[in-house]
Design a protein around this motif. Sequence first.
Motif, PDB file in Angstrom:
ATOM      1  N   TYR A 152       2.052  25.452   0.245  1.00  0.00           N
ATOM      2  CA  TYR A 152       2.543  24.748  -0.945  1.00  0.00           C
ATOM      3  C   TYR A 152       1.479  24.679  -2.038  1.00  0.00           C
ATOM      4  O   TYR A 152       1.805  24.714  -3.229  1.00  0.00           O
ATOM      5  N   ASP A 153       0.203  24.600  -1.653  1.00  0.00           N
ATOM      6  CA  ASP A 153      -0.877  24.624  -2.648  1.00  0.00           C
ATOM      7  C   ASP A 153      -0.862  25.945  -3.416  1.00  0.00           C
ATOM      8  O   ASP A 153      -0.999  25.964  -4.650  1.00  0.00           O
ATOM      9  N   LEU A 154      -0.703  27.047  -2.695  1.00  0.00           N
ATOM     10  CA  LEU A 154      -0.652  28.357  -3.345  1.00  0.00           C
ATOM     11  C   LEU A 154       0.580  28.467  -4.246  1.00  0.00           C
ATOM     12  O   LEU A 154       0.513  29.032  -5.339  1.00  0.00           O
ATOM     13  N   TYR A 163     -11.397  37.874  -9.958  1.00  0.00           N
ATOM     14  CA  TYR A 163     -11.377  36.464 -10.346  1.00  0.00           C
ATOM     15  C   TYR A 163     -10.251  35.717  -9.633  1.00  0.00           C
ATOM     16  O   TYR A 163     -10.444  34.599  -9.150  1.00  0.00           O
ATOM     17  N   GLU A 164      -9.088  36.361  -9.550  1.00  0.00           N
ATOM     18  CA  GLU A 164      -7.965  35.719  -8.861  1.00  0.00           C
ATOM     19  C   GLU A 164      -8.261  35.543  -7.379  1.00  0.00           C
ATOM     20  O   GLU A 164      -7.895  34.522  -6.780  1.00  0.00           O
ATOM     21  N   LYS A 165      -8.922  36.524  -6.783  1.00  0.00           N
ATOM     22  CA  LYS A 165      -9.312  36.391  -5.367  1.00  0.00           C
ATOM     23  C   LYS A 165     -10.190  35.156  -5.167  1.00  0.00           C
ATOM     24  O   LYS A 165     -10.035  34.419  -4.178  1.00  0.00           O
ATOM     25  N   THR A 166     -11.100  34.919  -6.107  1.00  0.00           N
ATOM     26  CA  THR A 166     -11.978  33.748  -6.005  1.00  0.00           C
ATOM     27  C   THR A 166     -11.163  32.463  -6.062  1.00  0.00           C
ATOM     28  O   THR A 166     -11.401  31.523  -5.292  1.00  0.00           O
ATOM     29  N   LEU A 167     -10.191  32.415  -6.957  1.00  0.00           N
ATOM     30  CA  LEU A 167      -9.341  31.225  -7.062  1.00  0.00           C
ATOM     31  C   LEU A 167      -8.556  30.992  -5.772  1.00  0.00           C
ATOM     32  O   LEU A 167      -8.430  29.852  -5.297  1.00  0.00           O
ATOM     33  N   ILE A 168      -8.009  32.057  -5.202  1.00  0.00           N
ATOM     34  CA  ILE A 168      -7.220  31.928  -3.964  1.00  0.00           C
ATOM     35  C   ILE A 168      -8.107  31.450  -2.823  1.00  0.00           C
ATOM     36  O   ILE A 168      -7.719  30.573  -2.041  1.00  0.00           O
ATOM     37  N   ARG A 169      -9.313  32.015  -2.743  1.00  0.00           N
ATOM     38  CA  ARG A 169     -10.242  31.580  -1.683  1.00  0.00           C
ATOM     39  C   ARG A 169     -10.619  30.118  -1.845  1.00  0.00           C
ATOM     40  O   ARG A 169     -10.806  29.397  -0.856  1.00  0.00           O
ATOM     41  N   ASP A 170     -10.734  29.651  -3.081  1.00  0.00           N
ATOM     42  CA  ASP A 170     -11.044  28.231  -3.314  1.00  0.00           C
ATOM     43  C   ASP A 170      -9.896  27.347  -2.824  1.00  0.00           C
ATOM     44  O   ASP A 170     -10.132  26.285  -2.224  1.00  0.00           O
ATOM     45  N   VAL A 171      -8.669  27.761  -3.066  1.00  0.00           N
ATOM     46  CA  VAL A 171      -7.501  26.995  -2.589  1.00  0.00           C
ATOM     47  C   VAL A 171      -7.497  26.964  -1.063  1.00  0.00           C
ATOM     48  O   VAL A 171      -7.255  25.907  -0.451  1.00  0.00           O
ATOM     49  N   ILE A 172      -7.779  28.099  -0.448  1.00  0.00           N
ATOM     50  CA  ILE A 172      -7.806  28.171   1.019  1.00  0.00           C
ATOM     51  C   ILE A 172      -8.916  27.298   1.583  1.00  0.00           C
ATOM     52  O   ILE A 172      -8.716  26.550   2.549  1.00  0.00           O
ATOM     53  N   ASP A 180      -7.963  36.490   4.433  1.00  0.00           N
ATOM     54  CA  ASP A 180      -8.314  37.545   3.474  1.00  0.00           C
ATOM     55  C   ASP A 180      -7.402  38.759   3.647  1.00  0.00           C
ATOM     56  O   ASP A 180      -6.860  39.298   2.684  1.00  0.00           O
ATOM     57  N   LEU A 181      -7.241  39.179   4.887  1.00  0.00           N
ATOM     58  CA  LEU A 181      -6.448  40.378   5.170  1.00  0.00           C
ATOM     59  C   LEU A 181      -4.985  40.204   4.774  1.00  0.00           C
ATOM     60  O   LEU A 181      -4.358  41.135   4.258  1.00  0.00           O
ATOM     61  N   CYS A 182      -4.427  39.041   5.026  1.00  0.00           N
ATOM     62  CA  CYS A 182      -2.976  38.857   4.894  1.00  0.00           C
ATOM     63  C   CYS A 182      -2.529  38.139   3.634  1.00  0.00           C
ATOM     64  O   CYS A 182      -1.335  38.148   3.318  1.00  0.00           O
ATOM     65  N   ILE A 183      -3.476  37.513   2.927  1.00  0.00           N
ATOM     66  CA  ILE A 183      -3.097  36.797   1.700  1.00  0.00           C
ATOM     67  C   ILE A 183      -3.994  37.178   0.517  1.00  0.00           C
ATOM     68  O   ILE A 183      -3.527  37.750  -0.471  1.00  0.00           O
ATOM     69  N   THR A 184      -5.274  36.879   0.611  1.00  0.00           N
ATOM     70  CA  THR A 184      -6.170  37.036  -0.538  1.00  0.00           C
ATOM     71  C   THR A 184      -6.222  38.460  -1.048  1.00  0.00           C
ATOM     72  O   THR A 184      -6.158  38.713  -2.259  1.00  0.00           O
ATOM     73  N   ASN A 185      -6.336  39.424  -0.157  1.00  0.00           N
ATOM     74  CA  ASN A 185      -6.512  40.819  -0.565  1.00  0.00           C
ATOM     75  C   ASN A 185      -5.234  41.466  -1.107  1.00  0.00           C
ATOM     76  O   ASN A 185      -5.253  42.632  -1.497  1.00  0.00           O
ATOM     77  N   LYS A 186      -4.143  40.715  -1.136  1.00  0.00           N
ATOM     78  CA  LYS A 186      -2.913  41.267  -1.717  1.00  0.00           C
ATOM     79  C   LYS A 186      -2.923  41.205  -3.234  1.00  0.00           C
ATOM     80  O   LYS A 186      -2.028  41.727  -3.889  1.00  0.00           O
TER      81      LYS A 186
END
Length: 304
Positions: A229-231, A279-288, A268-274
């Motif tokens: 839900y955060d994502l 920059y967006e990867k960094t934001l997603i990793r911060d949420v995770i 990373d494999l199943c969500i972030t790297n998609k």
Amino acid sequence: MLDFLKEEGVDPAVIEGIAAFRAAHPVPEGMAQRVPDPKYRYYGREVWNQAATVLLCGENLLLAGPKATGKNVLAENLARAFGRPCWDVSFHINMDASYLIGSDTFNGEKVVFAPGPVYQCARYGGFGVLDEINMAKNEALAVLHATLDYRRCIDVPGYDLIQVDPAARFIGTMNYGYAGTRELNEALVSRFAVLDLPLISEDDMNKLLRHHFPRMSPRYAGQFVQLFYDLHKKADSAEISARAVDLRGLLDALRLMERGLDAASALDLCITNKTFDPYEKTLIRDVIAARIPKNLDRAKVFPG
């Protein structure tokens, strides 16, 4: 499947209707292997009530909604619940009418008619899943008009007019805003009952995780639910793209973790790297990271 619907609290009249439908329309000989056995269950009592009622009334169903709402899962579950063979048609911009209905082909001795998925669905009383229906050109879909409306027939040029089996139903799915999609022709939309699917609820997502990962810690199950839900909230506010709002990807990540991969690598494999923007990867990793520790290991998520 009917037991599952009872557990979900689906209206007893709807369940009785499905049971009567199955008794009245047994699976055609040789078609049992086409009745799907869904990997995932669709959770959502109201959606089940609405979708099943539409099909029991002999109507066709269009499942609309954004990504990760379970449109294909619901279509497959409906075919299973009604006990019907299923044909999946994945639409694309180059699809034409001959693919849907069928075309002439040479079998080594003579020219014969090779039936398409819509023809076979109509003949055997199957459920035709018209996936991403708004990807196809309107000219290709025009051939379906007589199949989907009160005429319920297919006129095959050079061959014959066939009547659609009374048990046949067509279920379309469509996402909003995907590349290559277009507005559906008004005449086509009028032949469907349209169900706008909501995002899976928190309770239903917990049921999904408990079903597929019975050994999962309730504490961490709740964290992964909230991560989804955060994502979704970040994507809704346009801070990240919808690529990361991937329920299928989250389930895949949990499978990798169950096999021993650490949480950071699995996500990373199943969500972030998609997504492919750094920059967006960094934001997603911060949420995770706000929900799931980087060093989280299998023993904590899947104890025992």
